[in-house]
Design a protein around this motif. Sequence first.
Motif, PDB file in Angstrom:
ATOM      1  N   VAL A  26      12.024   1.012  -3.219  1.00 24.62           N
ATOM      2  CA  VAL A  26      11.322   1.921  -2.310  1.00 24.62           C
ATOM      3  C   VAL A  26       9.821   1.833  -2.530  1.00 24.62           C
ATOM      4  CG1 VAL A  26      10.938   4.340  -1.705  1.00 24.62           C
ATOM      5  CG2 VAL A  26      13.237   3.518  -2.140  1.00 24.62           C
ATOM      6  N   LEU A  27       9.426   1.879  -3.797  1.00 26.45           N
ATOM      7  CA  LEU A  27       8.009   1.905  -4.116  1.00 26.45           C
ATOM      8  C   LEU A  27       7.288   0.667  -3.593  1.00 26.45           C
ATOM      9  CD1 LEU A  27       5.987   3.722  -5.565  1.00 26.45           C
ATOM     10  CD2 LEU A  27       6.426   2.429  -7.650  1.00 26.45           C
ATOM     11  N   TYR A  28       7.916  -0.512  -3.780  1.00 31.21           N
ATOM     12  CA  TYR A  28       7.269  -1.743  -3.352  1.00 31.21           C
ATOM     13  C   TYR A  28       7.626  -2.126  -1.920  1.00 31.21           C
ATOM     14  CZ  TYR A  28       6.294  -2.141  -8.326  1.00 31.21           C
ATOM     15  OH  TYR A  28       5.869  -1.891  -9.598  1.00 31.21           O
ATOM     16  N   GLY A  29       8.900  -2.034  -1.577  1.00 29.39           N
ATOM     17  CA  GLY A  29       9.321  -2.455  -0.248  1.00 29.39           C
ATOM     18  C   GLY A  29       8.851  -1.515   0.845  1.00 29.39           C
ATOM     19  N   TYR A  30       9.110  -0.224   0.680  1.00 28.88           N
ATOM     20  CA  TYR A  30       8.748   0.754   1.709  1.00 28.88           C
ATOM     21  C   TYR A  30       7.242   0.808   1.910  1.00 28.88           C
ATOM     22  CZ  TYR A  30       8.538   5.314   4.077  1.00 28.88           C
ATOM     23  OH  TYR A  30       8.305   6.330   4.964  1.00 28.88           O
ATOM     24  N   THR A  31       6.483   0.754   0.809  1.00 28.37           N
ATOM     25  CA  THR A  31       5.031   0.834   0.912  1.00 28.37           C
ATOM     26  C   THR A  31       4.458  -0.377   1.650  1.00 28.37           C
ATOM     27  OG1 THR A  31       5.003   2.025  -1.188  1.00 28.37           O
ATOM     28  CG2 THR A  31       2.905   1.197  -0.382  1.00 28.37           C
ATOM     29  N   GLN A  32       4.997  -1.576   1.371  1.00 34.42           N
ATOM     30  CA  GLN A  32       4.532  -2.764   2.103  1.00 34.42           C
ATOM     31  C   GLN A  32       4.937  -2.686   3.576  1.00 34.42           C
ATOM     32  OE1 GLN A  32       4.525  -6.740   0.062  1.00 34.42           O
ATOM     33  NE2 GLN A  32       5.865  -5.685  -1.388  1.00 34.42           N
ATOM     34  N   TRP A  33       6.152  -2.178   3.840  1.00 39.92           N
ATOM     35  CA  TRP A  33       6.587  -2.070   5.232  1.00 39.92           C
ATOM     36  C   TRP A  33       5.701  -1.104   6.016  1.00 39.92           C
ATOM     37  CZ3 TRP A  33       8.262   2.219   7.973  1.00 39.92           C
ATOM     38  CH2 TRP A  33       8.729   1.956   9.259  1.00 39.92           C
ATOM     39  N   LEU A  34       5.287  -0.010   5.381  1.00 39.76           N
ATOM     40  CA  LEU A  34       4.412   0.934   6.066  1.00 39.76           C
ATOM     41  C   LEU A  34       3.135   0.254   6.555  1.00 39.76           C
ATOM     42  CD1 LEU A  34       4.681   4.119   3.797  1.00 39.76           C
ATOM     43  CD2 LEU A  34       5.514   3.878   6.143  1.00 39.76           C
ATOM     44  N   GLN A  35       2.658  -0.733   5.802  1.00 36.46           N
ATOM     45  CA  GLN A  35       1.422  -1.410   6.184  1.00 36.46           C
ATOM     46  C   GLN A  35       1.652  -2.511   7.222  1.00 36.46           C
ATOM     47  OE1 GLN A  35      -1.263  -2.208   2.653  1.00 36.46           O
ATOM     48  NE2 GLN A  35       0.473  -1.331   1.560  1.00 36.46           N
ATOM     49  N   GLU A  36       2.647  -3.364   6.992  1.00 36.68           N
ATOM     50  CA  GLU A  36       2.854  -4.492   7.900  1.00 36.68           C
ATOM     51  C   GLU A  36       3.884  -4.208   8.982  1.00 36.68           C
ATOM     52  OE1 GLU A  36       1.381  -8.512   5.904  1.00 36.68           O
ATOM     53  OE2 GLU A  36       3.512  -8.121   5.603  1.00 36.68           O
ATOM     54  N   GLY A  37       4.935  -3.459   8.658  1.00 35.54           N
ATOM     55  CA  GLY A  37       5.961  -3.159   9.647  1.00 35.54           C
ATOM     56  C   GLY A  37       5.592  -2.005  10.552  1.00 35.54           C
ATOM     57  N   ARG A  38       4.910  -1.013   9.990  1.00 39.03           N
ATOM     58  CA  ARG A  38       4.531   0.180  10.761  1.00 39.03           C
ATOM     59  C   ARG A  38       3.067   0.149  11.182  1.00 39.03           C
ATOM     60  NH1 ARG A  38       3.077   3.942  13.151  1.00 39.03           N
ATOM     61  NH2 ARG A  38       4.013   6.006  13.412  1.00 39.03           N
ATOM     62  N   GLY A  39       2.268  -0.761  10.541  1.00 43.95           N
ATOM     63  CA  GLY A  39       0.882  -0.950  10.951  1.00 43.95           C
ATOM     64  C   GLY A  39      -0.100   0.067  10.418  1.00 43.95           C
ATOM     65  N   LEU A  40       0.188   0.679   9.242  1.00 49.21           N
ATOM     66  CA  LEU A  40      -0.727   1.662   8.666  1.00 49.21           C
ATOM     67  C   LEU A  40      -1.710   0.996   7.704  1.00 49.21           C
ATOM     68  CD1 LEU A  40       1.819   4.517   7.840  1.00 49.21           C
ATOM     69  CD2 LEU A  40       0.418   4.257   9.899  1.00 49.21           C
ATOM     70  N   SER A  41      -2.812   1.658   7.441  1.00 46.77           N
ATOM     71  CA  SER A  41      -3.786   1.168   6.459  1.00 46.77           C
ATOM     72  C   SER A  41      -3.264   1.457   5.051  1.00 46.77           C
ATOM     73  CB  SER A  41      -5.128   1.870   6.654  1.00 46.77           C
ATOM     74  OG  SER A  41      -5.013   3.251   6.314  1.00 46.77           O
ATOM     75  N   PRO A  42      -3.794   0.775   4.014  1.00 49.81           N
ATOM     76  CA  PRO A  42      -3.380   1.087   2.643  1.00 49.81           C
ATOM     77  C   PRO A  42      -3.565   2.562   2.289  1.00 49.81           C
ATOM     78  CG  PRO A  42      -4.587  -0.979   2.677  1.00 49.81           C
ATOM     79  CD  PRO A  42      -4.698  -0.384   4.060  1.00 49.81           C
ATOM     80  N   SER A  43      -4.673   3.149   2.747  1.00 53.90           N
ATOM     81  CA  SER A  43      -4.920   4.570   2.438  1.00 53.90           C
ATOM     82  C   SER A  43      -3.857   5.463   3.057  1.00 53.90           C
ATOM     83  CB  SER A  43      -6.307   4.981   2.937  1.00 53.90           C
ATOM     84  OG  SER A  43      -7.311   4.231   2.299  1.00 53.90           O
ATOM     85  N   HIS A  44      -3.532   5.212   4.327  1.00 56.33           N
ATOM     86  CA  HIS A  44      -2.524   6.036   5.002  1.00 56.33           C
ATOM     87  C   HIS A  44      -1.132   5.797   4.422  1.00 56.33           C
ATOM     88  CE1 HIS A  44      -5.288   6.412   8.775  1.00 56.33           C
ATOM     89  NE2 HIS A  44      -5.562   7.312   7.847  1.00 56.33           N
ATOM     90  N   ALA A  45      -0.844   4.545   4.046  1.00 55.15           N
ATOM     91  CA  ALA A  45       0.452   4.265   3.422  1.00 55.15           C
ATOM     92  C   ALA A  45       0.584   5.006   2.106  1.00 55.15           C
ATOM     93  CB  ALA A  45       0.616   2.754   3.210  1.00 55.15           C
ATOM     94  N   GLY A  46      -0.510   5.014   1.330  1.00 55.86           N
ATOM     95  CA  GLY A  46      -0.475   5.742   0.062  1.00 55.86           C
ATOM     96  C   GLY A  46      -0.279   7.234   0.253  1.00 55.86           C
ATOM     97  N   LEU A  47      -0.944   7.794   1.255  1.00 59.50           N
ATOM     98  CA  LEU A  47      -0.813   9.227   1.518  1.00 59.50           C
ATOM     99  C   LEU A  47       0.596   9.592   1.973  1.00 59.50           C
ATOM    100  CD1 LEU A  47      -4.217   9.992   3.284  1.00 59.50           C
ATOM    101  CD2 LEU A  47      -3.489  10.731   1.001  1.00 59.50           C
TER     102      LEU A  47
END
Length: 503
Positions: free
Chosen positions: A330-351
């Motif tokens: 979850v920590l690695y996969g979901y966070t990367q998906w939020l950026q590339e799959g969902r199109g969020l910035s690193p800051s928004h993915a972290g939040l």
Amino acid sequence: MAGPLDAGPPHRTGAPPPHRGARPGGTTRPAVTWRTATSRRLPGGSGGDRFDRGLLAPMLLGAVLNPVNSSIISVSLIPIGRAFGAPPAQTAWLVSALYLATAVGQPVVGRLIDLFGPRRLYLAATVLTGAAGVVGALAPTLGVLIAARVLLGFGTCAGYPAAMYLIRSEARRTGRDSPAGVLTVLAIATQTIAVIGPPLGGVLIGLGGWRTTLAVNIPLAAAGVLLGALRLPRTPPPARPEGARPAALLDLPGMALFAGTLLSLLLFLMDPAVGRLYLLAVAAAAGTVFVVRELRASRPFIDVRVLGGNLPLLATYARALLAYVVSYSVLYGYTQWLQEGRGLSPSHAGLLVLPLFATGIAVSAITGRHKAVRAKLLVGAIGQVAACVLLLQLHSGSPVWLLVAVTLVFGVPQGLIGLALQNSVYHQAEPERVASSAGLLRTSGYLGAILASSATAVFFAERADTPGMHELTWFMLAVGALFLAVTVVDRSLRHVGASSGKD
């Protein structure tokens, strides 16, 4: 935490019978004397029969260095990959490198702490952490950055074993069992606080780029050295045969064989392929020699005879491996998906991962004083399965409220499982080997993290897209179901954390 940090009379459930220190030929291994500041008033103003609160700050800071660095990299992988032109399959080495170093180093450093006390190991490792921060912040290539993560792994592997040693030694000094509040705070610091890494990383990247996620270790290490030097008790050297060097207390061949076994296994798990099966053969051969060596050693690095007879502790290590495959996927996969799959910035993915952190801390704080380890593991396992089912509903246009719901559900097992596993080891391990046993718990978790990293690299071979996220989720779901099954059938858990007196 509410309530005092003191607990009732000492009591260990799940402990092996007293005779288990017996050696072949009728000899008995002498009991280990706890080398801590005994009856004196320790730094921090603690009374003689109370847990020394002055130890909490260095304990917690040392313990959080590894989990924060384990998770902060999750939002840095995409920016680092873009900076060096590397795909996810290559940047995954930034995750695996830290775990390789820490998985090997934690039990070794834990054993050194059991023998020589925590102060010197803590200070030396914290200095190494600061050095790794400097190298990482200035890294000109991906290879140098991976090397910095290796240094970081070795530098952060002393904090958690040192904390467990201090908790157990304080229980011996005061004549009271370790307070549930202290164990709960440590669990929050070492497991739940890891989730602060992604939002912290997002903020740091927004302020100064991905290099700041490495540079943050410099001030953290400086604070750790200062607190450790001021508050950790000095430890007298352990008793040894007259004229013998300190190295005579160490099973150096056993440590080398253990490291070789684990390194070969981990290298295969990080990139499993038919052409790399020789690594499994090397691991099997080194492991066999290691077991034979430890059975014959007078001062074994890992007493495999005692460990092999402690099936509840072995089951705890197995549960740690399975649980962390899911949580780190979850920590690695979901966070990367939020950026590339969902199109969020690193800051928004972290939040968006922040609710997991908040929920986990709240769950740990609420349940920390309840001693029902089995119930925590069962609810945590069910929570992992439920959260995986939610992950399968996600797609590139999923609303924010659903993304938040996923992290909230994952926060429940995050707050329960780490606490339950830690308390299990505390009650199941040999008191004189609590630091090295805690190190082995971490090693089991890192095996799970490396498997999670490998799975993420496989399912996100070129891009962290939605189909890859769903394939990763099915893998997580299978592992989570196995974790639930292993917990359900383990009857020994009914006795772990049973009433041990007043909290």
